[in-house]
Enzyme design. Structure first.
Site: not given
Length: 145
Positions: A92, A105
């Site tokens: 990501s 995250y």
């Protein structure tokens, strides 16, 4: 599941449980014998760090990071003896640039980048023909921002 040009094997798996990951890999190997296998895990909590309970933080880290560690270990068990294969981790942009409200995250995606880099270096050192990389996916149809 089937559609033109592809097949999928649905196998519910808790990626934090290494035995379940290994069982899913055995089932996938049997079903697809040598074809590419994929995995995707996301576990999000939107909150300031001080409001995320320790158990939630732990679970996010386990799913978003350790799931990749266990999946990679399991994949390497079959790839290394064949000296062939490619592992593509789904990263990501938040693994390079953290944002507010998603500390766990972002943490895990940063860890995934470091882990993949370490494993890649080990494979290169061993002159292995097994490859590993991370693709940094853009935000598409996501509530992250």
């Amino acid at each position: 599941m089937e559609r033109p040009g592809g097949r999928a094997l649905a196998r519910p798996t808790d990626v934090v449980d290494r035995a379940q990951v290994e069982a899913a890999a055995v089932a996938a190997e049997a079903a697809f014998a040598g074809r590419r296998l994929g995995q995707r895990r996301v576990h999000l909590v939107f909150a300031p760090f001080t409001e995320i309970e320790p158990g939630e933080f732990k679970r996010i880290t386990e799913v978003t990071y350790l799931g990749y560690v266990y999946g990679t270990r399991t994949a390497l068990k079959s790839m290394l003896p064949r000296d062939s294969g490619a592992i593509v981790q789904v990263g990501s942009a938040l693994g390079d640039r953290s944002i507010p409200l998603q500390s766990a995250y972002c943490d895990a995606k940063h860890a995934l980048n470091g882990f993949t880099s370490s494993v890649r270096t080990e494979l290169l050192h061993a002159k292995s023909r097994v490859h590993i990389t991370v693709v940094q996916m853009p935000a598409v149809n996501t509530p992250q921002f």
